[in-house]
Design a protein around this motif. Structure first.
Motif, PDB file in Angstrom:
ATOM      1  N   VAL A 155       1.051  -0.970   0.218  1.00 60.34           N
ATOM      2  CA  VAL A 155      -0.064  -0.103   0.046  1.00 60.34           C
ATOM      3  C   VAL A 155       0.781   1.411  -0.228  1.00 60.34           C
ATOM      4  N   ALA A 156       0.492   2.298  -0.532  1.00 64.40           N
ATOM      5  CA  ALA A 156       1.060   3.498  -0.672  1.00 64.40           C
ATOM      6  C   ALA A 156       0.164   4.359   0.319  1.00 64.40           C
ATOM      7  N   ILE A 157       0.659   5.205   1.152  1.00 63.25           N
ATOM      8  CA  ILE A 157       0.209   5.937   1.839  1.00 63.25           C
ATOM      9  C   ILE A 157       1.106   7.115   2.166  1.00 63.25           C
ATOM     10  N   GLY A 158       0.326   8.365   1.500  1.00 59.68           N
ATOM     11  CA  GLY A 158       1.153   9.525   1.434  1.00 59.68           C
ATOM     12  C   GLY A 158       2.574   9.393   0.484  1.00 59.68           C
ATOM     13  N   SER A 159       3.732   9.742   1.239  1.00 62.33           N
ATOM     14  CA  SER A 159       4.912   9.446   0.535  1.00 62.33           C
ATOM     15  C   SER A 159       5.609   8.240   1.015  1.00 62.33           C
ATOM     16  N   LEU A 160       4.913   7.319   1.707  1.00 58.14           N
ATOM     17  CA  LEU A 160       5.455   5.971   2.275  1.00 58.14           C
ATOM     18  C   LEU A 160       4.936   4.770   1.674  1.00 58.14           C
ATOM     19  N   ARG A 161       5.898   4.025   1.105  1.00 59.64           N
ATOM     20  CA  ARG A 161       5.253   2.590   0.495  1.00 59.64           C
ATOM     21  C   ARG A 161       5.497   1.534   1.406  1.00 59.64           C
ATOM     22  N   LEU A 162       4.249   0.796   1.746  1.00 59.55           N
ATOM     23  CA  LEU A 162       4.442  -0.304   2.887  1.00 59.55           C
ATOM     24  C   LEU A 162       4.344  -1.677   2.051  1.00 59.55           C
ATOM     25  N   THR A 163       5.340  -2.518   2.328  1.00 59.10           N
ATOM     26  CA  THR A 163       5.037  -3.967   1.897  1.00 59.10           C
ATOM     27  C   THR A 163       5.254  -4.797   3.278  1.00 59.10           C
ATOM     28  N   SER A 164       4.355  -5.775   3.401  1.00 61.27           N
ATOM     29  CA  SER A 164       4.133  -6.675   4.512  1.00 61.27           C
ATOM     30  C   SER A 164       4.227  -7.944   4.317  1.00 61.27           C
ATOM     31  N   ARG A 165       5.125  -8.726   5.006  1.00 65.33           N
ATOM     32  CA  ARG A 165       5.146 -10.182   4.791  1.00 65.33           C
ATOM     33  C   ARG A 165       4.892 -10.722   6.021  1.00 65.33           C
ATOM     34  N   ALA A 166       4.250 -12.071   5.795  1.00 64.60           N
ATOM     35  CA  ALA A 166       3.775 -12.832   7.112  1.00 64.60           C
ATOM     36  C   ALA A 166       4.975 -13.682   7.725  1.00 64.60           C
ATOM     37  N   VAL A 167       5.191 -13.597   8.834  1.00 63.67           N
ATOM     38  CA  VAL A 167       6.567 -14.066   9.698  1.00 63.67           C
ATOM     39  C   VAL A 167       6.008 -14.971  10.634  1.00 63.67           C
ATOM     40  N   SER A 168       6.772 -15.542  11.307  1.00 63.06           N
ATOM     41  CA  SER A 168       6.601 -17.047  12.210  1.00 63.06           C
ATOM     42  C   SER A 168       6.647 -16.623  13.508  1.00 63.06           C
ATOM     43  N   HIS A 169       5.351 -16.411  14.165  1.00 65.44           N
ATOM     44  CA  HIS A 169       5.335 -16.091  15.531  1.00 65.44           C
ATOM     45  C   HIS A 169       4.244 -16.877  16.366  1.00 65.44           C
ATOM     46  N   GLY A 170       3.712 -17.967  15.777  1.00 62.77           N
ATOM     47  CA  GLY A 170       2.677 -18.898  16.378  1.00 62.77           C
ATOM     48  C   GLY A 170       1.444 -18.210  16.130  1.00 62.77           C
ATOM     49  N   ILE A 171       1.144 -17.217  15.804  1.00 62.45           N
ATOM     50  CA  ILE A 171      -0.144 -16.556  15.460  1.00 62.45           C
ATOM     51  C   ILE A 171       0.208 -15.469  14.290  1.00 62.45           C
ATOM     52  N   PRO A 172      -1.066 -15.236  13.633  1.00 60.47           N
ATOM     53  CA  PRO A 172      -0.768 -14.365  12.490  1.00 60.47           C
ATOM     54  C   PRO A 172       0.055 -13.078  12.839  1.00 60.47           C
ATOM     55  N   ALA A 173       1.186 -13.092  12.047  1.00 58.58           N
ATOM     56  CA  ALA A 173       1.871 -12.098  12.399  1.00 58.58           C
ATOM     57  C   ALA A 173       2.823 -11.397  11.278  1.00 58.58           C
ATOM     58  N   PHE A 174       3.022 -10.301  10.977  1.00 55.14           N
ATOM     59  CA  PHE A 174       3.633  -9.587   9.948  1.00 55.14           C
ATOM     60  C   PHE A 174       4.702  -8.789  10.071  1.00 55.14           C
ATOM     61  N   ALA A 175       5.891  -8.576   9.272  1.00 56.06           N
ATOM     62  CA  ALA A 175       6.763  -7.501   9.209  1.00 56.06           C
ATOM     63  C   ALA A 175       6.654  -6.569   8.074  1.00 56.06           C
ATOM     64  N   VAL A 176       7.170  -5.609   8.124  1.00 55.55           N
ATOM     65  CA  VAL A 176       6.846  -4.613   7.159  1.00 55.55           C
ATOM     66  C   VAL A 176       8.151  -3.949   6.678  1.00 55.55           C
ATOM     67  N   ARG A 177       8.212  -3.674   5.361  1.00 55.92           N
ATOM     68  CA  ARG A 177       9.213  -2.698   4.650  1.00 55.92           C
ATOM     69  C   ARG A 177       8.637  -1.530   4.338  1.00 55.92           C
ATOM     70  N   ILE A 178       9.289  -0.463   4.794  1.00 54.70           N
ATOM     71  CA  ILE A 178       8.619   0.715   4.546  1.00 54.70           C
ATOM     72  C   ILE A 178       9.557   1.861   3.927  1.00 54.70           C
ATOM     73  N   GLU A 179       9.306   2.217   2.648  1.00 59.69           N
ATOM     74  CA  GLU A 179      10.178   2.874   1.700  1.00 59.69           C
ATOM     75  C   GLU A 179       9.891   4.445   1.433  1.00 59.69           C
ATOM     76  N   ALA A 180      10.620   5.253   1.206  1.00 62.73           N
ATOM     77  CA  ALA A 180      10.444   6.815   1.042  1.00 62.73           C
ATOM     78  C   ALA A 180      11.616   7.343   0.566  1.00 62.73           C
ATOM     79  N   ALA A 181      11.867   8.349  -0.186  1.00 58.11           N
ATOM     80  CA  ALA A 181      13.061   9.110  -0.544  1.00 58.11           C
ATOM     81  C   ALA A 181      14.100   8.289  -0.920  1.00 58.11           C
ATOM     82  N   GLY A 182      13.921   7.116  -1.376  1.00 61.32           N
ATOM     83  CA  GLY A 182      14.984   6.098  -1.754  1.00 61.32           C
ATOM     84  C   GLY A 182      15.723   5.246  -0.753  1.00 61.32           C
TER      85      GLY A 182
END
Length: 270
Positions: free
Chosen positions: A131-158
């Motif tokens: 998703v793009a939120i204003g000037s930020l772009r977020l990419t989420s990935r499922a990770v291993s925590h025993g319950i539904p859980a996610f990590a995120v990559r946030i990108e802006a200004a290179g």
């Protein structure tokens, strides 16, 4: 001209409950005029207001539904609807499946379901969500925590910041963090469990994840009660050759900044 750098402000990093001077997991990530509350752990709503009001947020992002990452959504709900905040629209809330009903289960006090959606416009995360939120772009990935859980990559200004959420070492986190400028990674466990499923990083795991991903720098966070921040940083540094810092409450990191402003840490040399 607005500041287009990518900034990370630590609202809190304690686990599994707040300490006297450190709330649970919470971060403000910003670039230009865009501001996202990442994790709403116990006690983080207070320090958030040093920087931004609820009605000035562009979004909230929650990795998973353990209380030390999400409990302050409950008080944020009351603040958004029943106090001095006047929302022009519901705050976009990105979180794991079931987050709206989990909030409603706690907040509903009458036969009528509490109007969660009046405060939060909920989008459920899935592996690979973007998703793009204003000037930020977020990419989420499922990770291993025993319950539904996610990590995120946030990108802006290179520049790029990857936040692990809570997770054991896993390929999806390493892939998400590949080549990032800074990895903000949990180090909850003093040692890996001898039995049962691993659901957190040790400091050594944190260093290994950063190294395998080729991260430019590492910020250690969510340090467990059986470790000191100094121990966590030292142990992660023994496995990662880049700069390592600790997510101290109140610290602000400017990702990739060439020269640090007063009171601001450089996150290209963490």
């Amino acid at each position: 001209m607005s500041d287009e750098l990518l900034h990370l402000t630590v609202l809190g990093s304690a686990t599994p409950y707040p300490s006297v001077d450190n709330p649970c997991s919470g971060y403000l990530v910003s670039s230009g005029d865009t501001r996202i509350w990442v994790e709403a752990g116990s006690g983080t709503l207070g320090p958030l207001q040093r920087h931004v009001r609820l009605d000035e947020l562009d979004a909230i992002w929650i990795s998973h539904l353990h209380a030390d990452h999400s409990a302050d959504l409950l008080t944020a709900y009351y603040g958004a609807l029943y106090a001095d905040i006047h929302l022009a629209a519901s705050i976009p809330l990105y979180g794991p499946p079931g987050i709206a009903n989990r909030l409603a289960d706690f907040l509903t006090n009458t036969p009528a379901r509490s109007p969660i959606e009046s405060a939060f416009a909920v989008t459920e995360l899935y592996d690979g969500h973007q998703v793009a939120i204003g000037s930020l772009r977020l990419t989420s990935r499922a990770v291993s925590h025993g319950i539904p859980a996610f990590a995120v990559r946030i990108e802006a200004a290179g520049k790029s910041l990857v936040y692990s959420g809570d997770t054991a070492p896993c390929p999806s986190l390493t892939e998400l963090a590949e080549g990032c400028d800074v990895l903000l990674c949990e180090a909850e466990s003093a040692q890996a469990p001898l039995e049962g499923e691993q659901v957190h990083h040790t400091p050594e795991d944190t260093g290994d994840t950063a190294g395998t991903a080729g991260a430019g720098g590492l910020i250690v966070t969510h340090v467990g009660r059986f470790l000191t921040p100094q121990q966590a940083v030292a142990r992660a540094s023994a496995r990662f050759g880049g700069p390592v810092d600790y997510a101290a409450p109140g610290a602000t990191f400017s990702i990739g900044q060439a020269v640090a402003a007063p009171g601001v840490r450089r996150a290209d040399r963490v």
